[in-house]
Write a protein that holds these residues in place. Structure first.
Motif, PDB file in Angstrom:
ATOM      1  N   GLN A  29       1.037  -0.973   0.048  1.00  0.00           N
ATOM      2  CA  GLN A  29       0.227   0.064  -0.276  1.00  0.00           C
ATOM      3  C   GLN A  29       0.944   1.347   0.619  1.00  0.00           C
ATOM      4  N   LEU A  30       0.285   2.084  -0.465  1.00  0.00           N
ATOM      5  CA  LEU A  30       1.050   3.227  -0.982  1.00  0.00           C
ATOM      6  C   LEU A  30       0.037   5.098  -0.234  1.00  0.00           C
ATOM      7  N   PHE A  31       0.555   5.933   0.224  1.00  0.00           N
ATOM      8  CA  PHE A  31      -0.472   6.832   0.813  1.00  0.00           C
ATOM      9  C   PHE A  31       0.268   7.886  -0.140  1.00  0.00           C
ATOM     10  N   VAL A  32      -0.098   9.088  -1.324  1.00  0.00           N
ATOM     11  CA  VAL A  32       0.264   9.433  -1.024  1.00  0.00           C
ATOM     12  C   VAL A  32      -0.754  11.149  -1.362  1.00  0.00           C
ATOM     13  N   VAL A  79      -8.227  10.032  -9.829  1.00  0.00           N
ATOM     14  CA  VAL A  79      -8.826  10.194  -8.699  1.00  0.00           C
ATOM     15  C   VAL A  79      -8.989  11.429  -7.800  1.00  0.00           C
ATOM     16  N   ILE A  80      -7.468  11.424  -7.658  1.00  0.00           N
ATOM     17  CA  ILE A  80      -7.407  13.262  -6.738  1.00  0.00           C
ATOM     18  C   ILE A  80      -8.546  13.886  -7.416  1.00  0.00           C
ATOM     19  N   ASP A  81      -9.106  14.640  -8.684  1.00  0.00           N
ATOM     20  CA  ASP A  81      -9.748  15.461  -9.145  1.00  0.00           C
ATOM     21  C   ASP A  81     -11.086  14.823  -8.888  1.00  0.00           C
ATOM     22  N   SER A  82     -11.337  13.852  -9.326  1.00  0.00           N
ATOM     23  CA  SER A  82     -12.824  13.374  -9.299  1.00  0.00           C
ATOM     24  C   SER A  82     -13.186  13.292  -7.786  1.00  0.00           C
ATOM     25  N   SER A  83     -12.404  12.487  -6.942  1.00  0.00           N
ATOM     26  CA  SER A  83     -12.229  12.147  -5.566  1.00  0.00           C
ATOM     27  C   SER A  83     -13.153  10.234  -6.084  1.00  0.00           C
ATOM     28  N   GLU A  84     -13.399   9.675  -7.199  1.00  0.00           N
ATOM     29  CA  GLU A  84     -14.290   8.548  -7.576  1.00  0.00           C
ATOM     30  C   GLU A  84     -12.622   7.100  -7.228  1.00  0.00           C
ATOM     31  N   LEU A 103      -7.877   4.622  -3.694  1.00  0.00           N
ATOM     32  CA  LEU A 103      -8.739   5.112  -3.344  1.00  0.00           C
ATOM     33  C   LEU A 103      -8.763   6.385  -2.715  1.00  0.00           C
ATOM     34  N   PRO A 104      -9.846   7.303  -2.791  1.00  0.00           N
ATOM     35  CA  PRO A 104      -9.347   8.881  -2.153  1.00  0.00           C
ATOM     36  C   PRO A 104      -9.738   8.934  -0.858  1.00  0.00           C
ATOM     37  N   TYR A 105      -8.412   9.893  -0.556  1.00  0.00           N
ATOM     38  CA  TYR A 105      -8.366   9.569   0.647  1.00  0.00           C
ATOM     39  C   TYR A 105      -8.717  11.551   1.425  1.00  0.00           C
ATOM     40  N   ILE A 106     -10.034  11.410   1.915  1.00  0.00           N
ATOM     41  CA  ILE A 106     -11.301  12.985   1.997  1.00  0.00           C
ATOM     42  C   ILE A 106     -11.618  13.043   3.226  1.00  0.00           C
ATOM     43  N   VAL A 107     -10.822  14.095   3.234  1.00  0.00           N
ATOM     44  CA  VAL A 107     -10.680  15.121   4.807  1.00  0.00           C
ATOM     45  C   VAL A 107     -12.157  15.226   5.420  1.00  0.00           C
ATOM     46  N   GLN A 108     -12.772  14.802   6.101  1.00  0.00           N
ATOM     47  CA  GLN A 108     -13.625  15.168   6.012  1.00  0.00           C
ATOM     48  C   GLN A 108     -14.736  16.703   7.116  1.00  0.00           C
ATOM     49  N   VAL A 116      -4.362   9.497  -2.088  1.00  0.00           N
ATOM     50  CA  VAL A 116      -4.899   8.660  -2.277  1.00  0.00           C
ATOM     51  C   VAL A 116      -4.430   7.775  -1.943  1.00  0.00           C
ATOM     52  N   ILE A 117      -4.948   6.599  -1.069  1.00  0.00           N
ATOM     53  CA  ILE A 117      -4.218   5.028  -0.535  1.00  0.00           C
ATOM     54  C   ILE A 117      -4.346   4.372  -2.256  1.00  0.00           C
ATOM     55  N   ILE A 118      -3.071   3.942  -2.273  1.00  0.00           N
ATOM     56  CA  ILE A 118      -2.959   2.928  -3.637  1.00  0.00           C
ATOM     57  C   ILE A 118      -2.763   1.244  -3.170  1.00  0.00           C
ATOM     58  N   THR A 119      -4.088  -0.122  -2.955  1.00  0.00           N
ATOM     59  CA  THR A 119      -3.632  -1.163  -2.902  1.00  0.00           C
ATOM     60  C   THR A 119      -3.196  -1.873  -4.228  1.00  0.00           C
ATOM     61  N   PHE A 120      -2.120  -2.720  -3.789  1.00  0.00           N
ATOM     62  CA  PHE A 120      -1.732  -3.545  -4.641  1.00  0.00           C
ATOM     63  C   PHE A 120      -2.031  -4.906  -4.573  1.00  0.00           C
TER      64      PHE A 120
END
Length: 359
Positions: A29-32, A79-84, A103-108, A116-120
């Motif tokens: 997993q990565l967090f970017v 994903v950052i632009d669309s939050s999808e 997956l978008p990392y959304i600040v509530q 984003v958090i990326i899983t492989f």
């Protein structure tokens, strides 16, 4: 309301929890962040993509070659632009396949995507098994069809020969009738064996093809994974619109039907446009109707009535043995269904599969 020191303690606890999670997960997993800076990665990601501690805090562009996937930055930015959420199968240069989930990392607080958090997930074994299974099934079916086809002609010839021998004069050939009787008996036995073989073939007895309640979406996912390399190489767009999803049918047979149709849609694409394959399902008069449409080279009207015959091919531009559509038709008709086709040259084709719905 929390004091400043309490807020710092809370953030520290959350950060420790996140650090603990990243240290102990077994999935790469990565967090970017939103600036495409690599902020964290799990130990499996470090091993799989040869990442090092000094890569943290660097732009992902500096280490994108580690992932051996050229469009990863574009995918993350989308994903950052669309939050999808983005799900995609990727193949690395070591020929392994991964299900990449971005997956978008959304600040509530402000409902904005802050990264984003990326899983492989390694799906190499699954794709390899699916391809091997389809290959074995296709080879076995082709073998059985070829045997039945090739034996029929010599058997017919033998039958005619025996009939001619029966009409020969018997003078000096006292043993001939008995010999002919034995040959005729053997011939009839061979015919019965072939008849049983063909009958059992389409009655679902081979491979223990037991009917079960299936979800069309899952079958299409298997087909998509099996054809992942072809889809990637051709840059084909695969669009799925499911209206009705549940059907009672043999899993292997339905997968084989859709595999043949989608594979042909990619194989017979037009050289001057990107292949676009659309799969739809709907209910119609007691049938689940699955349509597979494409924007390929199309089929000449004079060939529409022959493409489902054994060893007939739509075009010579692609590899094939002319058995796929024949097997699709035979399988469906044996199950009380059918397949139809409409097509226009240089515009594309639509194959419609009719599967009988049970109460």
């Amino acid at each position: 309301m929390q004091s400043k020191s309490e807020q710092i303690n809370t953030l520290t606890e959350h950060n420790d929890e996140l650090e603990n999670y990243f240290r102990n997960t077994i999935i790469p997993q990565l967090f970017v962040d939103s600036q495409l800076i690599l902020r964290k990665f799990t130990p499996p990601a470090m091993k799989q993509f040869n990442l090092k501690a000094e890569h943290i805090g660097q732009p992902l562009a500096n280490v994108k070659e580690n992932f051996r996937f050229p469009t990863i930055l574009d995918n993350i930015q989308h994903v950052i632009d669309s939050s999808e959420i983005l799900e995609k199968e990727i193949q690395t240069t070591d020929r392994r396949w991964y299900q990449m989930n971005v997956l978008p990392y959304i600040v509530q607080k402000n409902n904005k995507t802050d990264g984003v958090i990326i899983t492989f997930i390694d799906i190499t074994a699954r794709i390899r098994d699916l391809k091997e299974q389809e290959k074995l099934i296709a080879e076995h079916e082709l073998l059985m069809d070829t045997i039945a086809h090739d034996i029929k002609n010599p058997l017919t010839s033998l039958s005619l020969t025996i009939e001619m021998l029966k009409k020969l004069p018997e003078k000096g050939m006292a043993k001939l009738p008995a010999m002919l009787g034995t040959a005729e008996s053997s011939l009839m036995k061979m015919k019965d064996i072939i008849a049983d073989l063909v009958q059992n073939r389409w009655q679902g007895q081979r491979y223990l093809a037991v009917e079960e309640l299936l979800d069309l979406q899952n079958i299409l996912e298997d087909v998509r994974l099996t054809l992942a390399a072809q889809l990637q190489e051709s840059k084909a767009v695969l669009e799925v619109k499911i209206g009705i999803s549940e059907i009672t049918f043999a899993r292997r047979k339905l997968r084989s039907i859709l595999y043949n149709l989608v594979s042909n849609a990619i194989k017979y694409s037009s050289a001057d446009r990107i292949p676009h394959v659309q799969i739809k399902s709907m209910e119609q008069d007691g049938f689940m109707v699955i349509s597979v449409s494409d924007n390929g080279i199309g089929i000449d009207k004079q060939h529409l009535n022959t493409i489902f015959e054994k060893y007939q091919r739509v075009a010579s531009k692609a590899e094939g043995n002319g058995v796929g559509l024949y097997l699709v038709k035979q399988t469906l008709e044996a199950a009380g269904g059918k397949v139809t086709v409409t097509s226009k040259l240089d515009e594309g084709s639509v194959f419609s599969v009719f599967l009988k719905l049970t109460e």
